[in-house]
Design a protein around this motif. Structure first.
Motif, PDB file in Angstrom:
ATOM      1  N   LEU A   1      36.862  42.220  31.260  1.00  0.00           N
ATOM      2  CA  LEU A   1      38.290  41.914  31.247  1.00  0.00           C
ATOM      3  C   LEU A   1      38.734  42.002  32.699  1.00  0.00           C
ATOM      4  O   LEU A   1      38.496  43.010  33.364  1.00  0.00           O
ATOM      5  CB  LEU A   1      39.051  42.916  30.385  1.00  0.00           C
ATOM      6  N   VAL A   2      39.339  40.940  33.216  1.00  0.00           N
ATOM      7  CA  VAL A   2      39.672  40.884  34.639  1.00  0.00           C
ATOM      8  C   VAL A   2      41.110  40.449  34.856  1.00  0.00           C
ATOM      9  O   VAL A   2      41.757  39.902  33.963  1.00  0.00           O
ATOM     10  CB  VAL A   2      38.720  39.921  35.405  1.00  0.00           C
ATOM     11  N   GLU A   3      41.569  40.680  36.072  1.00  0.00           N
ATOM     12  CA  GLU A   3      42.871  40.198  36.528  1.00  0.00           C
ATOM     13  C   GLU A   3      42.617  39.396  37.793  1.00  0.00           C
ATOM     14  O   GLU A   3      41.960  39.879  38.718  1.00  0.00           O
ATOM     15  CB  GLU A   3      43.793  41.374  36.827  1.00  0.00           C
ATOM     16  N   GLU A   4      43.108  38.173  37.826  1.00  0.00           N
ATOM     17  CA  GLU A   4      42.880  37.304  38.982  1.00  0.00           C
ATOM     18  C   GLU A   4      43.656  37.802  40.195  1.00  0.00           C
ATOM     19  O   GLU A   4      44.815  38.173  40.089  1.00  0.00           O
ATOM     20  CB  GLU A   4      43.301  35.870  38.660  1.00  0.00           C
ATOM     21  N   LEU A   5      42.986  37.813  41.348  1.00  0.00           N
ATOM     22  CA  LEU A   5      43.618  38.211  42.606  1.00  0.00           C
ATOM     23  C   LEU A   5      43.857  37.021  43.521  1.00  0.00           C
ATOM     24  O   LEU A   5      44.743  37.046  44.348  1.00  0.00           O
ATOM     25  CB  LEU A   5      42.748  39.250  43.329  1.00  0.00           C
ATOM     26  N   GLY A   6      43.034  36.006  43.406  1.00  0.00           N
ATOM     27  CA  GLY A   6      43.209  34.823  44.249  1.00  0.00           C
ATOM     28  C   GLY A   6      41.898  34.130  44.520  1.00  0.00           C
ATOM     29  O   GLY A   6      40.821  34.668  44.298  1.00  0.00           O
ATOM     30  N   GLU A   7      42.018  32.905  44.988  1.00  0.00           N
ATOM     31  CA  GLU A   7      40.843  32.108  45.305  1.00  0.00           C
ATOM     32  C   GLU A   7      40.154  32.644  46.544  1.00  0.00           C
ATOM     33  O   GLU A   7      40.795  33.194  47.436  1.00  0.00           O
ATOM     34  CB  GLU A   7      41.235  30.650  45.523  1.00  0.00           C
TER      35      GLU A   7
ATOM     36  N   VAL B   1      33.659  38.843  42.800  1.00  0.00           N
ATOM     37  CA  VAL B   1      33.828  37.398  42.955  1.00  0.00           C
ATOM     38  C   VAL B   1      33.066  36.716  41.826  1.00  0.00           C
ATOM     39  O   VAL B   1      31.905  37.051  41.559  1.00  0.00           O
ATOM     40  CB  VAL B   1      33.305  36.921  44.329  1.00  0.00           C
ATOM     41  N   VAL B   2      33.743  35.778  41.139  1.00  0.00           N
ATOM     42  CA  VAL B   2      33.143  35.044  40.030  1.00  0.00           C
ATOM     43  C   VAL B   2      33.468  33.557  40.192  1.00  0.00           C
ATOM     44  O   VAL B   2      34.448  33.202  40.846  1.00  0.00           O
ATOM     45  CB  VAL B   2      33.669  35.550  38.666  1.00  0.00           C
ATOM     46  N   PRO B   3      32.659  32.663  39.601  1.00  0.00           N
ATOM     47  CA  PRO B   3      33.002  31.248  39.618  1.00  0.00           C
ATOM     48  C   PRO B   3      34.319  31.030  38.858  1.00  0.00           C
ATOM     49  O   PRO B   3      34.469  31.495  37.723  1.00  0.00           O
ATOM     50  CB  PRO B   3      31.832  30.573  38.896  1.00  0.00           C
TER      51      PRO B   3
ATOM     52  N   GLU C   1      37.591  32.794  31.331  1.00  0.00           N
ATOM     53  CA  GLU C   1      38.090  32.366  30.032  1.00  0.00           C
ATOM     54  C   GLU C   1      39.454  33.009  29.787  1.00  0.00           C
ATOM     55  O   GLU C   1      39.609  34.208  29.985  1.00  0.00           O
ATOM     56  CB  GLU C   1      37.118  32.802  28.931  1.00  0.00           C
ATOM     57  N   THR C   2      40.422  32.214  29.365  1.00  0.00           N
ATOM     58  CA  THR C   2      41.749  32.732  29.049  1.00  0.00           C
ATOM     59  C   THR C   2      41.883  32.818  27.532  1.00  0.00           C
ATOM     60  O   THR C   2      41.694  31.827  26.834  1.00  0.00           O
ATOM     61  CB  THR C   2      42.844  31.818  29.619  1.00  0.00           C
ATOM     62  N   VAL C   3      42.189  34.021  27.043  1.00  0.00           N
ATOM     63  CA  VAL C   3      42.361  34.257  25.615  1.00  0.00           C
ATOM     64  C   VAL C   3      43.809  34.684  25.395  1.00  0.00           C
ATOM     65  O   VAL C   3      44.286  35.609  26.060  1.00  0.00           O
ATOM     66  CB  VAL C   3      41.391  35.360  25.119  1.00  0.00           C
TER      67      VAL C   3
ATOM     68  N   GLU D   1      48.261  37.271  27.362  1.00  0.00           N
ATOM     69  CA  GLU D   1      47.149  36.464  27.859  1.00  0.00           C
ATOM     70  C   GLU D   1      46.143  37.382  28.546  1.00  0.00           C
ATOM     71  O   GLU D   1      46.521  38.235  29.339  1.00  0.00           O
ATOM     72  CB  GLU D   1      47.705  35.438  28.851  1.00  0.00           C
ATOM     73  N   PHE D   2      44.871  37.200  28.226  1.00  0.00           N
ATOM     74  CA  PHE D   2      43.803  38.015  28.793  1.00  0.00           C
ATOM     75  C   PHE D   2      42.766  37.111  29.442  1.00  0.00           C
ATOM     76  O   PHE D   2      42.474  36.037  28.930  1.00  0.00           O
ATOM     77  CB  PHE D   2      43.145  38.869  27.702  1.00  0.00           C
ATOM     78  N   LYS D   3      42.224  37.565  30.563  1.00  0.00           N
ATOM     79  CA  LYS D   3      41.198  36.814  31.295  1.00  0.00           C
ATOM     80  C   LYS D   3      39.869  37.537  31.121  1.00  0.00           C
ATOM     81  O   LYS D   3      39.765  38.738  31.386  1.00  0.00           O
ATOM     82  CB  LYS D   3      41.535  36.731  32.789  1.00  0.00           C
TER      83      LYS D   3
END
Length: 100
Positions: free
Chosen positions: A16-22, A69-71, A76-78, A84-86
């Motif tokens: 389970l992650v939270e996006e920080l940025g590209e 870092v992940v592709p 996946e957004t659920v 909303e969960f990533k």
């Protein structure tokens, strides 16, 4: 009825992650200028780990709070109700970011 806080535990070797940025990439040398909306987004995303599935055995050094870092196309957004969960498969962690 009051708001009920939802607790999500990832399963099936997911994080389970939270996006920080590209993750910024070197700009390509181009002989012409593209409009902003035509520019391609980064291939990788920097995320912070919020929770780890219990069936993950190979990433023993990974803990909630780590930046990884992940592709970006594998996040996946659920959506459950209004939340909303990533999630991302753990075997696609490219690297763990350590700050010193």
């Amino acid at each position: 009825m009051g708001d009920i806080e939802m607790r999500v535990t990832p399963a099936n070797k997911r994080l389970l992650v939270e996006e920080l940025g590209e993750v910024p990439q070197e700009p390509e040398a181009r002989s012409f200028i593209l409009p902003e909306e035509a520019k391609q987004s980064s291939e990788y995303m920097r995320v912070v780990v919020k929770a780890i599935a219990q069936d993950i055995e190979t990433l023993t050094e990974l803990e909630p709070g780590n930046e990884v870092v992940v592709p970006s196309h594998l996040i996946e957004t659920v959506v459950v109700g209004t939340e909303e969960f990533k999630l991302v498969p753990s075997n696609y962690v490219m690297c763990i970011i350590a700050r010193s």
